[in-house]
Design an enzyme around this catalytic site. Sequence first.
Site, short mmCIF file in Angstrom:
data_model
loop_
_atom_site.label_atom_id
_atom_site.label_comp_id
_atom_site.label_asym_id
_atom_site.label_seq_id
_atom_site.Cartn_x
_atom_site.Cartn_y
_atom_site.Cartn_z
N GLU A 1 28.01 57.71 62.35
CA GLU A 1 26.79 57.36 62.40
C GLU A 1 26.66 56.04 63.12
O GLU A 1 25.68 55.43 63.65
CB GLU A 1 26.31 57.16 60.83
CG GLU A 1 26.23 58.29 59.97
CD GLU A 1 25.20 59.35 60.35
OE1 GLU A 1 24.26 59.04 61.56
OE2 GLU A 1 25.10 60.36 59.80
N GLU B 1 8.78 58.61 59.60
CA GLU B 1 9.35 59.52 60.50
C GLU B 1 8.34 60.26 61.06
O GLU B 1 8.35 61.57 61.16
CB GLU B 1 10.43 60.58 59.62
CG GLU B 1 11.46 61.21 60.71
CD GLU B 1 12.51 61.89 59.76
OE1 GLU B 1 12.25 62.07 58.67
OE2 GLU B 1 13.68 62.27 60.55
#
Lengths: 365, 365
Positions: free
Chosen positions: A184, A236
């Site tokens: 990540e 988002e």
Amino acid sequence: MEQLIIDTSSREYPVYIGEGLLHRSAELLASVLEGKSRALIISDSNTAPLYAETVRDSLEPLLSVHIHTLQAGEHSKSLEGYDQVMTACINARLDRHSVILALGGGMVGDLAGFAAATYMRGISFVQMPTTLLAQDSSVGGKTGINHPLGKNLIGAFHQPEAVLYDTDTLASLPDKEWRSGFAEMIKHAVIKDPDLLVRLRTEVQNTEDMKKDSLKQFLKQSMTVKADIVKEDEREAGVRAFLNFGHTLGHALEKASGYKDLTHGEAVAAGMIFAMKVSNYLQYSEWDTAAETAWFKALGYPVEAPAAFEPAALVETMKSDKKARAGELTFVLAASPGKPFLANVEERDILHLLSEMKKGECRDD
Amino acid sequence: MEQLIIDTSSREYPVYIGEGLLHRSAELLASVLEGKSRALIISDSNTAPLYAETVRDSLEPLLSVHIHTLQAGEHSKSLEGYDQVMTACINARLDRHSVILALGGGMVGDLAGFAAATYMRGISFVQMPTTLLAQDSSVGGKTGINHPLGKNLIGAFHQPEAVLYDTDTLASLPDKEWRSGFAEMIKHAVIKDPDLLVRLRTEVQNTEDMKKDSLKQFLKQSMTVKADIVKEDEREAGVRAFLNFGHTLGHALEKASGYKDLTHGEAVAAGMIFAMKVSNYLQYSEWDTAAETAWFKALGYPVEAPAAFEPAALVETMKSDKKARAGELTFVLAASPGKPFLANVEERDILHLLSEMKKGECRDD
């Protein structure tokens, strides 16, 4: 100690990164805990024996602290685990002025965060991540649990009041978990911090390199990328989707492998190499996928994992991804480091590239 | 058709009140459904056979519509019912651009709303209430389910995109349900609309009066009170707590009766009379509780219900109410119509008043 501020439309909160922070819980969380009635530490059977009492001992002078320990493992991140946590909240007599402390990896943070989002329609919580992967998931307010038909299908956006990241807790992690979290970090570098990507490529050639002193700096830079994106797009609706780089195929690989053989980050690493291949194939980019693949392999990532599965089955899973719209295949691609974009990709192109990988594996046999 | 606008910090949305509105679903929800991928009607076994196809037939020219029917009854508002609804969402292939339509009473609205709040971290939903009680619960964005240890302990704030209230659906309600919903109308009048309270007292003397043409006007006034309060305080940090008038004891009565003999509104009605008695006892007010009791009895409310239970047990339940802070007893009291306020009340005062009621009942025997 490094410190960041996460600034979202719903809340601003600090992230503390450094050694020995769990012992300083009371000092660092003093303002969060002011006026709170009770605290419940939610942890798992791996983490609680190591750290839960440290946190409780630090906080007990300030307020009454309960501990609830879940069985370690992704299977606890389920409706059954959620039911168990809600019952623990009620038994600990948490009220709307109480706080949940999520002490553990991503499973604990996601589940305890969702519990905090939905107990009495929402109470406060603090993320206390103890894995490298949780550097990512502990910031940004995504909480949730799995459904037997899909991961993270049940959840809520709920920002923590603080993130307390004691890097001493990473020492006990197995290499597989270091790799999982480091993937990540690479992702954050690829989508928004080309300089970090250069440093990671230069300074980290194997798992041991991940553990060096430079880690805290890398962590801060990586979490800054996350913070910047979450600030811009908490829910988002736009750029936050870029954080999904490598995840469309990554999630499908995790599912295909039964969430056992591949860690999240390993699956994402394979997904990132694949996303670079898709970007190149559609002539958006000129990634040196051979060099990237070699680096990823040196770090121990299973970049050829997609070849082990049926392309058609992977595509079916990707079509039902949360980010997908009514059965389309949506990928985060990247023109170059720092230049990600969203694209609807034709099914036949994905099938073609997955089949190529599968043939490649057959040749190797 | 009457129309209201609910204006909260998170969303502004319309409420339509009138006859025959379900047949006009497509017209009234056109802007909500624009750009939506799919719809799932969530209803229950009493309501779905009556109205679900009407809604589906209206909407199908616009988008694909699925129906999921829950077993009628409060027991469906549980983690098991929630699991069932989430599975239905996945099977209907809802994505983040889909919409849930909650067609039914409070159980359906609360559960389907919580599903919408947490499916893929939140999708759109529309409230289509079919009971008088749901005039209250369909507005304001409170969603949730019950836990075996307490009602509505699991939930989220999630505002609908619209409320479509077809008053034709009320015709089939039993009197008990008319009374249940009418109690919340009285409550709205008591806390914020003294003129409405006068009209209700003058024009409504029994259950049949509730069903007259003036209903739509009363509904609009009552829902306006709710809308004003929700606008001021979406997250129940302040004045929204006034909506809890009559509910502290009301919830305890519902629990003590096993959620069977008393409807929500009946329990709240008994709770409102009790709250007036508490206000008087603490010398905050001079309610004519004899006259109020007589009116409530004429309407069919079980105002003496508290006498059937042990005072100490009721007090224990009230202490663990969601609104309570760490074991205190918090009541909404009212100095007069339109003048509500929050007060922490001593346990001994509540025990005294409940014991008086119990003695009163014994004398009647």
